[in-house]
Design an enzyme around this catalytic site. Structure first.
Site, PDB file in Angstrom:
ATOM      1  N   HIS A 186       0.872  -1.184   0.000  1.00 51.83           N
ATOM      2  CA  HIS A 186       0.000   0.000   0.000  1.00 51.83           C
ATOM      3  C   HIS A 186       0.907   1.231   0.000  1.00 51.83           C
ATOM      4  CE1 HIS A 186      -3.960   1.945   1.524  1.00 51.83           C
ATOM      5  NE2 HIS A 186      -3.246   2.809   0.844  1.00 51.83           N
TER       6      HIS A 186
ATOM      7  N   GLU B 154      -2.374  -1.678  -3.424  1.00 52.25           N
ATOM      8  CA  GLU B 154      -3.515  -0.978  -2.829  1.00 52.25           C
ATOM      9  C   GLU B 154      -3.269   0.523  -2.851  1.00 52.25           C
ATOM     10  OE1 GLU B 154      -3.597  -2.525   1.143  1.00 52.25           O
ATOM     11  OE2 GLU B 154      -4.929  -4.144   0.530  1.00 52.25           O
TER      12      GLU B 154
ATOM     13  N   HIS C  47      -7.406  -6.509   7.033  1.00 54.01           N
ATOM     14  CA  HIS C  47      -7.157  -5.486   8.058  1.00 54.01           C
ATOM     15  C   HIS C  47      -7.323  -6.061   9.467  1.00 54.01           C
ATOM     16  CE1 HIS C  47      -6.029  -1.236   8.671  1.00 54.01           C
ATOM     17  NE2 HIS C  47      -6.407  -1.537   9.900  1.00 54.01           N
TER      18      HIS C  47
END
Ligand SMILES: CC(=O)[C@@H](O)[C@H](O)COP(=O)(O)O
Ligand SMILES: NCC(=O)COP(=O)(O)O
Length: 258
Positions: free
Chosen positions: A55, A86, A207
């Site tokens: 990310h 991401e 997550h």
């Protein structure tokens, strides 16, 4: 024998994609280049992880654009594994998608200075600005996953946008795991996954998943094709090493179907 193949029908189980953000975070605290992000990814892939996730946030607090390019080069040596990038497609994500064409782009609605990802897209409100970006990714041959809260009513909108998958934001489940709200949370995610599947979407999740909460989640929530796990997995790797940690997470996934 691939531990992720269900012996009964040899159907692939949920894939493990290791998020290496936190290796980069530690690396960035000195100008020494260690710990290596690409070596962490290689060791995780050698141990059986089916993918690598990054990310690259606009402030480069952890993953830098150079990391993403170096990881793309590494991933080319692992044709069976997937590269998932991401980010917010209205910020820095699309330049990397255009340049590297990863297997998957996961659209996350984070602001530039956000502490961490803590919510999914609001559909249909966000659809207008996402639709052309989803279409561009698909034209590039890049699968699109939308980071979503477990709201069954939003899944049809996600499908109408042209997304291939949704990634269910799992922090609320993780926070409830082991407590009185666990069952209610799992029911939410089960309903959201069922709605996504009914809309023709694939289901990813991520997550705050960890060795303690992962198996319960996969047992309760149908059709999860990929979990992307970073913070807890890298923390575990500080104790167990990358290889044993990945093998333990693969065992957690395999236990979900027993
Ligand atoms: C989208 C999501 O939940 C995570 O993949 C995200 O990568 C976490 O970002 P940090 O590692 O910066 O907390
Ligand atoms: N999409 C979730 C991810 O890549 C890693 O999240 P976390 O395990 O670091 O919370």
């Amino acid at each position: 024998m691939n531990p992720l193949l269900n012996g009964a029908d040899a159907s692939p189980l949920c894939a493990l994609s290791v998020n290496v953000n936190k290796v980069a975070l530690l690396r960035n605290t000195r100008h020494l280049g260690i710990p290596s992000v690409t070596r962490a990814a290689a060791l995780c892939l050698e141990a059986g992880a089916q993918g690598i996730t990054v990310h690259p946030r606009p402030d480069a607090r952890h993953i830098r654009e150079s990391d993403v390019h170096e990881l793309a080069t590494l991933m080319a040596q692992w044709p069976q594994a997937e590269f998932n990038i991401e980010g917010n497609p209205t910020q820095n994500l699309m330049n990397l998608v255009r340049a590297l064409r990863p297997h998957q782009a996961t659209f996350v609605p984070d602001s530039e200075d956000q502490f961490t990802s803590d919510h999914g897209w609001t559909l249909p409100a966000d659809a207008g600005r996402l639709a052309p970006l989803v279409a561009e990714c698909r034209q590039l041959g890049v699968r699109v996953s939308l980071f979503m809260d477990p709201n069954p009513d939003a899944m049809l909108e996600a499908a109408r946008l042209g997304a291939d998958r949704v990634e269910l934001y799992t922090e609320p489940y993780a926070a409830a795991h082991g407590g009185p709200e666990q069952a209610a949370q799992l029911q939410r995610y089960k309903m959201a996954a069922q709605a996504a599947l009914a809309a023709g979407l694939g289901v990813n999740a991520g997550h705050d998943l960890n060795r303690t909460n992962l198996t319960d989640f996969l047992r309760a929530v149908p059709g999860v094709q990929e979990v992307s796990i970073g913070h807890a997995l890298i923390a575990d790797a500080l104790e167990l090493g990358y290889a044993e940690t990945v093998r333990e997470y693969l065992r957690c996934i395999a236990r979900a179907v027993r």
